[in-house]
Design an enzyme around this catalytic site. Structure first.
Site, PDB file in Angstrom:
ATOM      1  N   LYS A  36       0.995  -1.276  -0.117  1.00 43.05           N
ATOM      2  CA  LYS A  36       0.080   0.028  -0.116  1.00 43.05           C
ATOM      3  C   LYS A  36       0.919   1.099  -0.156  1.00 43.05           C
ATOM      4  O   LYS A  36       0.449   2.224  -0.810  1.00 43.05           O
ATOM      5  CB  LYS A  36      -0.856  -0.009   1.148  1.00 43.05           C
ATOM      6  CG  LYS A  36      -0.180   0.265   2.440  1.00 43.05           C
ATOM      7  CD  LYS A  36      -1.269   0.362   3.746  1.00 43.05           C
ATOM      8  CE  LYS A  36      -0.721   0.386   4.928  1.00 43.05           C
ATOM      9  NZ  LYS A  36      -0.135   1.758   5.143  1.00 43.05           N
ATOM     10  N   THR A  37       2.091   1.165   0.767  1.00 41.65           N
ATOM     11  CA  THR A  37       2.913   2.475   0.677  1.00 41.65           C
ATOM     12  C   THR A  37       3.245   2.506  -0.606  1.00 41.65           C
ATOM     13  O   THR A  37       3.585   3.836  -1.113  1.00 41.65           O
ATOM     14  CB  THR A  37       3.872   2.307   1.834  1.00 41.65           C
ATOM     15  OG1 THR A  37       3.341   2.134   3.150  1.00 41.65           O
ATOM     16  CG2 THR A  37       4.909   3.482   1.747  1.00 41.65           C
ATOM     17  N   ASP A  44      -4.193   7.558   4.052  1.00 39.48           N
ATOM     18  CA  ASP A  44      -3.468   6.146   4.603  1.00 39.48           C
ATOM     19  C   ASP A  44      -4.249   5.727   5.790  1.00 39.48           C
ATOM     20  O   ASP A  44      -4.637   6.529   6.642  1.00 39.48           O
ATOM     21  CB  ASP A  44      -1.785   6.454   4.866  1.00 39.48           C
ATOM     22  CG  ASP A  44      -1.321   4.809   4.533  1.00 39.48           C
ATOM     23  OD1 ASP A  44      -2.048   3.693   4.422  1.00 39.48           O
ATOM     24  OD2 ASP A  44      -0.425   4.967   5.148  1.00 39.48           O
ATOM     25  N   GLU A  45      -4.248   4.331   5.822  1.00 40.02           N
ATOM     26  CA  GLU A  45      -4.726   3.747   7.206  1.00 40.02           C
ATOM     27  C   GLU A  45      -6.238   4.315   7.328  1.00 40.02           C
ATOM     28  O   GLU A  45      -6.552   4.427   8.433  1.00 40.02           O
ATOM     29  CB  GLU A  45      -3.973   3.954   8.277  1.00 40.02           C
ATOM     30  CG  GLU A  45      -2.646   3.133   8.025  1.00 40.02           C
ATOM     31  CD  GLU A  45      -2.467   1.696   8.029  1.00 40.02           C
ATOM     32  OE1 GLU A  45      -3.548   0.904   8.056  1.00 40.02           O
ATOM     33  OE2 GLU A  45      -1.282   1.155   8.100  1.00 40.02           O
ATOM     34  N   GLN A  98      -7.879  -4.989   9.010  1.00 40.81           N
ATOM     35  CA  GLN A  98      -6.900  -4.616  10.150  1.00 40.81           C
ATOM     36  C   GLN A  98      -7.480  -3.376  10.813  1.00 40.81           C
ATOM     37  O   GLN A  98      -6.614  -2.647  11.530  1.00 40.81           O
ATOM     38  CB  GLN A  98      -5.607  -4.307   9.366  1.00 40.81           C
ATOM     39  CG  GLN A  98      -4.764  -5.537   8.670  1.00 40.81           C
ATOM     40  CD  GLN A  98      -3.874  -4.897   8.027  1.00 40.81           C
ATOM     41  OE1 GLN A  98      -2.724  -5.111   8.598  1.00 40.81           O
ATOM     42  NE2 GLN A  98      -3.735  -4.976   6.646  1.00 40.81           N
ATOM     43  N   ARG A 112       1.692 -10.872  10.126  1.00 42.38           N
ATOM     44  CA  ARG A 112       2.967 -10.373  10.242  1.00 42.38           C
ATOM     45  C   ARG A 112       4.111 -11.414  10.017  1.00 42.38           C
ATOM     46  O   ARG A 112       5.473 -10.963   9.903  1.00 42.38           O
ATOM     47  CB  ARG A 112       3.227 -10.174  11.858  1.00 42.38           C
ATOM     48  CG  ARG A 112       2.506  -8.834  12.383  1.00 42.38           C
ATOM     49  CD  ARG A 112       2.278  -7.762  11.638  1.00 42.38           C
ATOM     50  NE  ARG A 112       1.079  -7.802  10.908  1.00 42.38           N
ATOM     51  CZ  ARG A 112       0.917  -6.751   9.972  1.00 42.38           C
ATOM     52  NH1 ARG A 112       1.876  -5.906   9.488  1.00 42.38           N
ATOM     53  NH2 ARG A 112      -0.298  -7.105   8.968  1.00 42.38           N
TER      54      ARG A 112
END
Length: 739
Positions: free
Chosen positions: A33-34, A220-221, A251, A608
């Site tokens: 995503k980044t 973002d997020e 998330q 993770r």
């Protein structure tokens, strides 16, 4: 720009090129995503020739903002001086520095942190003659922050019946506090979000100015936004709708601090012409880890839906370990670390141990220290460096050594006794003149003319309290001493009542873990035939802390909560405490929305892991002086059996898993849920999960019941107003309604 786009996969490329209108990018864990956000900004600048001054990129951390800026700069060069990129709070502060005079502030306003807020509130509380022994400034600051995050004003608090006694004071406190900090040309952290919205509402021309300036807004997020952040973005793009939000509803794990998953779930309702892109290719984890994580999160209802996949090898199955007790679970984690080091040649830094609450770290810290394994804690401090632990240890140190004036000064006015720094300074001067220790001088405070009799009485009361525990220290066992101390000094009650629910539970859990640490030390010492003393324990703690400092380096096993793990990745991940009441947490099993957030939290932890994922639970756990039976987490049942392994015991483990999936297992979990429901439901017309209506706040759903009778406290999340309130039954004026 062609060369840049060639570095993206098909979905990323499409999302980057869809520059006009509202865009929702559902970015699964590890899907880049980044990278996509960075390329989108670069594409706007190079292909669409957009002036970077017309682009706004909002993130949640300064680290994320720095990373994004660096990536964009690598793509387009050093042309980003005009680009606005930063956190919500930093962007809002920047706007307010320009426009603050419209709201009665000068451009050089101060931003108050929590401690400064508390000091300001002390003055307000004093003016209103509110008893601080009942409502401390910290308690009031916490409630005030929650009110502001709901984007409410003092007049909003004056509508309807008060939830409790403090609620009666809150409108006046809120109004006076705001006037006070305006006089001081200050804003607090919550004001940074509220004031720009107020600015846009009061001055439409200013809103239009920034809507015209920021022709392209990226967030973002997005799943982590609260109501105020949602309003800020909505008003900013109301003219052009060129908004691109990136997030993952799977998330969303910060509901307890105000984040609203509905902001991302309802994006298409807010922007009916939105284009949606699902980034489902994962570049982080192996296939079996992803399959297991997908299988768990698919049980949630509150999701748009996606399924992660990867071109990486299928890899190892998820390892599940059932320990007899928490000590065996800890030994199992140590064995994993040793195996990964010696068999698979991994470094300490390749491994992470995740848990639900900070209190769970202590037993792992002890085990890692004893096995000479370097570790570091992310998202918190080491167990013996936490404030609540240091407070209790300071009492113990003073009891063992009354000469310890550093420990004395730390706890003389904690919890609040009304003994201020000025008084302590006067006693200290007297001690110097008389050539006695500070603690002894407190016992002779009546000889100090500069201290009033009333103040002297408080000092003497503290002195006698410590004196009594000095005497008891030789009569009580160490664990009896520390538990009695926590209760009699008011420390335990302080941490139960002075913070929000999440923080209170965490701090109280830490204190109880300290009790257990003392108990375990005593048991080990007694095995050697030597009666343990609290002095011995303090010495061991001091030595362990020194070793911790000495071993602090980058090559360390990472210990952290599941919340802290978001955004990180490790070759090897161990998720511990997979039990009902731990994961999911006890208080989050009665409400389906909170249960789903617990499931998302596990999903975050599982994703993770890059190469190896270990899950573990214990049949029994020691809680203070009692051994308590545990029920394996219902989330374990949601992982397909063919994705789980258990080393050489694969066959017996498979049978255990099959047994867990049986009707008897399901009944055991169901009985746990029923036991977890508040017993107060039996004699109340209200039930957890029940829809209700309030004349002021509209429709809502009951999340928690505490107490009984007219004094019962009812926690309700009001969907109409997007707020949560705790009401006293007698004054609640709630009407049950049909679902």
């Amino acid at each position: 720009m062609k060369s840049i786009l060639e570095n993206l996969n098909e979905v990323q490329r499409e999302a980057v090129q869809q520059t006009e209108g509202p865009v929702l990018i559902l970015a699964g864990a590890g899907s880049g995503k980044t990278r996509t956000l960075s390329y989108r900004v670069a594409y706007l600048m190079d292909s669409n020739k957009v002036d970077p001054a017309h682009i706004l990129a909002v993130t949640f951390t300064n680290k994320a903002a720095r990373e994004m800026r660096n990536r964009i700069e690598a793509l387009v060069g050093n042309r980003l001086s005009a680009l606005w990129i930063g956190t919500f709070h930093s962007i809002c502060a920047r706007i307010l520095r320009i426009e603050s005079e419209h709201l009665g502030y000068s451009k050089n306003f101060t931003i108050y942190d929590v401690d400064e807020q508390v000091r300001a509130l002390k003055k307000i509380i004093g003016l209103l003659s509110i008893p601080q022994q009942l409502y401390s400034p910290k308690m009031i600051q916490n409630r005030l922050s929650r009110i502001k995050n709901q984007f409410l004003y003092p007049e909003d608090r004056e509508q309807g019946k008060p939830a409790d006694e403090l609620d009666i004071y809150m409108p006046d406190i809120y109004r006076r506090y705001q006037n006070y900090i305006i006089e001081n040309n200050a804003l607090d952290f919550d004001d940074l979000l509220m004031k720009p919205i107020e600015l846009f509402e009061r001055f439409p021309e200013i809103r239009k100015k920034y809507a015209n300036k920021f022709k392209y807004v990226l967030v973002d997020e997005y799943q982590d936004t609260n109501h105020a952040q949602y309003l800020f973005i909505k008003k900013l793009v109301s003219g052009h709708h060129n908004i691109c939000v990136v997030g993952d509803e799977d998330q969303s794990i910060y509901g307890w601090r105000g984040a609203d998953i509905n902001n991302i779930l309802n994006f298409s309702r807010d922007f009916p012409d939105a284009k949606i892109f699902k980034m489902e290719e994962n570049y982080r984890s192996n296939g079996k880890i992803l399959a297991a994580a997908n299988a768990v999160v698919e049980n949630n209802k509150a999701r748009i839906g996606k399924k992660l996949w990867t071109n990486k090898p299928a890899g190892d199955k998820v390892s599940l370990f059932c320990a007899v007790d928490d000590r065996e679970e800890t030994k199992h984690i140590v064995d994993i670390i040793h195996d990964q080091m010696f068999t698979h040649k991994r470094s300490f830094k390749d491994m992470a141990v995740l848990y639900r609450t900070n209190a769970q770290s202590r037993i792992f810290e002890d085990a890692l220290r004893k096995n000479a394994i370097n570790y570091t804690i992310v998202g918190g401090v080491k167990f013996f460096e936490r404030k609540e632990i240091k407070d209790l240890l300071a009492y113990l140190k003073l009891i063992v050594n009354p000469h310890d004036s550093v420990s004395l000064k730390r706890i003389v006015n904690f919890p609040l006794r009304g003994i201020g720094e000025i008084t302590v300074n006067k006693i200290e001067k007297f001690a110097e003149i008389e050539n006695i220790i500070l603690f002894e001088a407190m016992g002779r405070v009546d000889e100090i003319a500069a201290i009033s009799p009333a103040m002297g009485a408080r000092v003497v009361e503290f002195y006698k309290l410590i004196k009594s525990f000095i005497g008891l220290s030789s009569e009580m066992s160490p664990v009896e001493l520390v538990s009695t101390l926590a209760s009699e000094t008011g420390i335990l009650n302080h941490y139960k009542t002075e913070y929000d629910q999440y923080e209170s539970e965490s701090r109280v859990s830490n204190i109880r873990e300290l009790f257990r640490s003392v108990e375990e030390f005593t048991e080990e010492k007694n095995k050697d035939g030597k009666p343990a003393t609290i002095s011995d324990y303090l010495e061991e703690v001091s030595l362990l802390t020194d070793v911790d400092t000495w071993n602090s380096n980058n090559n360390a096993v990472t210990l952290m909560t599941l919340h802290s793990a978001k955004g990180l990745e490790f070759p090897v991940v161990c998720i511990t405490g997979m039990e009902m009441g731990v994961l999911p947490l006890q208080r989050n099993t009665a409400d389906m929305e909170e249960l789903e957030e617990e499931r998302r939290l596990l999903y975050v932890g599982m994703t993770r892991a890059q190469e190896k994922l270990y899950l573990s639970y214990a049949k029994t756990r020691k809680k203070f002086n009692n051994v308590v039976d545990s029920v394996a987490s219902l989330f374990i049942d949601e992982i397909p059996v063919d994705l789980i392994e258990s080393g050489t015991e694969a066959l017996s483990q498979r049978e255990t898993i099959k047994k867990n999936r049986s009707s008897a297992r399901r009944k055991k979990i169901q009985s746990y849920f029923q036991a977890g429901q508040s017993s107060q439901e039996a004699d109340s017309e209200f039930k957890i999960g029940q829809p209700v209506y309030h004349a002021t706040f509209g429709k809502g759903k009951i999340k928690c019941l505490e107490g009984s009778g007219d004094k019962m406290k009812i926690t309700v999340f009001f969907t109409d107003e997007n707020i949560e309130k705790k009401l006293i039954k007698k004054y609640a004026n709630l009407t049950p309604i049909e679902s």
